[in-house]
Motif scaffolding. Sequence first.
Motif, PDB file in Angstrom:
ATOM      1  N   TYR A   1     -19.727 -17.652   4.252  1.00 26.91           N
ATOM      2  CA  TYR A   1     -20.605 -18.299   5.215  1.00 26.91           C
ATOM      3  C   TYR A   1     -21.660 -19.088   4.472  1.00 26.91           C
ATOM      4  CZ  TYR A   1     -23.850 -14.641   3.961  1.00 26.91           C
ATOM      5  OH  TYR A   1     -24.683 -13.818   3.248  1.00 26.91           O
ATOM      6  N   ARG A   2     -22.288 -19.992   5.188  1.00 27.21           N
ATOM      7  CA  ARG A   2     -23.451 -20.689   4.640  1.00 27.21           C
ATOM      8  C   ARG A   2     -24.452 -20.886   5.762  1.00 27.21           C
ATOM      9  NH1 ARG A   2     -23.965 -26.346   5.251  1.00 27.21           N
ATOM     10  NH2 ARG A   2     -22.304 -27.214   6.508  1.00 27.21           N
TER      11      ARG A   2
ATOM     12  N   ALA B   1     -19.455 -20.092   9.335  1.00 29.33           N
ATOM     13  CA  ALA B   1     -18.666 -19.011   8.753  1.00 29.33           C
ATOM     14  C   ALA B   1     -17.190 -19.369   8.813  1.00 29.33           C
ATOM     15  CB  ALA B   1     -18.921 -17.710   9.500  1.00 29.33           C
ATOM     16  N   CYS B   2     -16.472 -19.004   7.763  1.00 31.50           N
ATOM     17  CA  CYS B   2     -15.039 -19.294   7.680  1.00 31.50           C
ATOM     18  C   CYS B   2     -14.251 -17.993   7.552  1.00 31.50           C
ATOM     19  CB  CYS B   2     -14.744 -20.147   6.459  1.00 31.50           C
ATOM     20  SG  CYS B   2     -15.668 -21.668   6.389  1.00 31.50           S
ATOM     21  N   GLY B   3     -12.984 -18.069   7.899  1.00 36.76           N
ATOM     22  CA  GLY B   3     -12.087 -16.939   7.715  1.00 36.76           C
ATOM     23  C   GLY B   3     -10.655 -17.391   7.820  1.00 36.76           C
TER      24      GLY B   3
ATOM     25  N   GLU C   1     -16.253 -11.596  11.261  1.00 37.80           N
ATOM     26  CA  GLU C   1     -16.899 -10.722  10.269  1.00 37.80           C
ATOM     27  C   GLU C   1     -17.900 -11.507   9.432  1.00 37.80           C
ATOM     28  OE1 GLU C   1     -12.870  -7.956   9.746  1.00 37.80           O
ATOM     29  OE2 GLU C   1     -13.559  -9.178   8.069  1.00 37.80           O
ATOM     30  N   ASN C   2     -17.498 -12.675   8.973  1.00 39.85           N
ATOM     31  CA  ASN C   2     -18.387 -13.482   8.138  1.00 39.85           C
ATOM     32  C   ASN C   2     -19.569 -14.048   8.924  1.00 39.85           C
ATOM     33  OD1 ASN C   2     -17.034 -13.025   5.740  1.00 39.85           O
ATOM     34  ND2 ASN C   2     -15.587 -14.696   6.103  1.00 39.85           N
ATOM     35  N   ALA C   3     -19.373 -14.324  10.201  1.00 41.32           N
ATOM     36  CA  ALA C   3     -20.494 -14.768  11.037  1.00 41.32           C
ATOM     37  C   ALA C   3     -21.551 -13.659  11.137  1.00 41.32           C
ATOM     38  CB  ALA C   3     -20.000 -15.171  12.425  1.00 41.32           C
ATOM     39  N   ALA C   4     -21.090 -12.419  11.288  1.00 41.20           N
ATOM     40  CA  ALA C   4     -22.022 -11.289  11.359  1.00 41.20           C
ATOM     41  C   ALA C   4     -22.737 -11.092  10.019  1.00 41.20           C
ATOM     42  CB  ALA C   4     -21.277 -10.025  11.769  1.00 41.20           C
ATOM     43  N   LYS C   5     -21.997 -11.212   8.910  1.00 44.80           N
ATOM     44  CA  LYS C   5     -22.631 -11.096   7.593  1.00 44.80           C
ATOM     45  C   LYS C   5     -23.697 -12.167   7.412  1.00 44.80           C
ATOM     46  CE  LYS C   5     -18.620  -9.145   5.229  1.00 44.80           C
ATOM     47  NZ  LYS C   5     -17.512  -9.391   4.262  1.00 44.80           N
TER      48      LYS C   5
ATOM     49  N   GLY D   1      -7.668 -21.844   8.262  1.00 44.23           N
ATOM     50  CA  GLY D   1      -8.010 -20.725   9.134  1.00 44.23           C
ATOM     51  C   GLY D   1      -8.974 -21.149  10.220  1.00 44.23           C
ATOM     52  N   PHE D   2     -10.112 -20.431  10.308  1.00 43.18           N
ATOM     53  CA  PHE D   2     -11.085 -20.684  11.361  1.00 43.18           C
ATOM     54  C   PHE D   2     -12.462 -20.974  10.770  1.00 43.18           C
ATOM     55  CE2 PHE D   2      -7.762 -18.571  13.603  1.00 43.18           C
ATOM     56  CZ  PHE D   2      -7.821 -19.060  14.893  1.00 43.18           C
ATOM     57  N   VAL D   3     -13.186 -21.849  11.456  1.00 40.71           N
ATOM     58  CA  VAL D   3     -14.575 -22.162  11.089  1.00 40.71           C
ATOM     59  C   VAL D   3     -15.436 -21.968  12.331  1.00 40.71           C
ATOM     60  CG1 VAL D   3     -16.181 -23.909  10.251  1.00 40.71           C
ATOM     61  CG2 VAL D   3     -13.828 -23.844   9.359  1.00 40.71           C
ATOM     62  N   ILE D   4     -16.489 -21.181  12.173  1.00 39.37           N
ATOM     63  CA  ILE D   4     -17.439 -20.920  13.260  1.00 39.37           C
ATOM     64  C   ILE D   4     -18.756 -21.580  12.915  1.00 39.37           C
ATOM     65  CG2 ILE D   4     -18.883 -19.118  14.303  1.00 39.37           C
ATOM     66  CD1 ILE D   4     -16.463 -17.230  13.996  1.00 39.37           C
ATOM     67  N   ARG D   5     -19.331 -22.256  13.887  1.00 44.31           N
ATOM     68  CA  ARG D   5     -20.683 -22.802  13.733  1.00 44.31           C
ATOM     69  C   ARG D   5     -21.516 -22.253  14.882  1.00 44.31           C
ATOM     70  NH1 ARG D   5     -23.571 -28.036  12.047  1.00 44.31           N
ATOM     71  NH2 ARG D   5     -22.160 -27.970  10.307  1.00 44.31           N
TER      72      ARG D   5
END
Length: 135
Positions: free
Chosen positions: A2-3, A15-17, A25-29, A126-130
């Motif tokens: 994530y960044r 966040a990516c996965g 998971e990475n969004a939560a981190k 994969g997936f990217v969340i913003r």
Amino acid sequence: MYRIIEHTADIGIEACGKNIEEAFENAAKGMFSIITNNGKIERKIERKIEIAREGDDEMLLVDWLSELIYLHDVEKLVFGDFRVKINDKLVATAYGEKYDRAKHGYGVEIKGVAYHMLEIKRNKKGFVIRVLFDI
């Protein structure tokens, strides 16, 4: 992975996965790195979380992160590791410990998850969340 992303009056993460579960998971981190100023979080406490899917993936993400904010606000917990499974509902385990300002630092207080600019995209990797947070 994530960044942190800056926005005029808010803060957010990208966040990516390789799959949507890893992206959640990475969004939560990323969110807890903002809350704790990237302090080290040990795996002393385990919380099981189940969230019914009542809409699309974006709504499920907001519910997921909002539940974690609730646990932080009410039980004073911080989490650093997550296992997420998504089918007809989200089933997750969050690993962390009681918040200790001396140990975890003091980052930015997150009041909620914003729908503004919220997006979940699928690409070749994969997936990217913003997502942005109300602070």
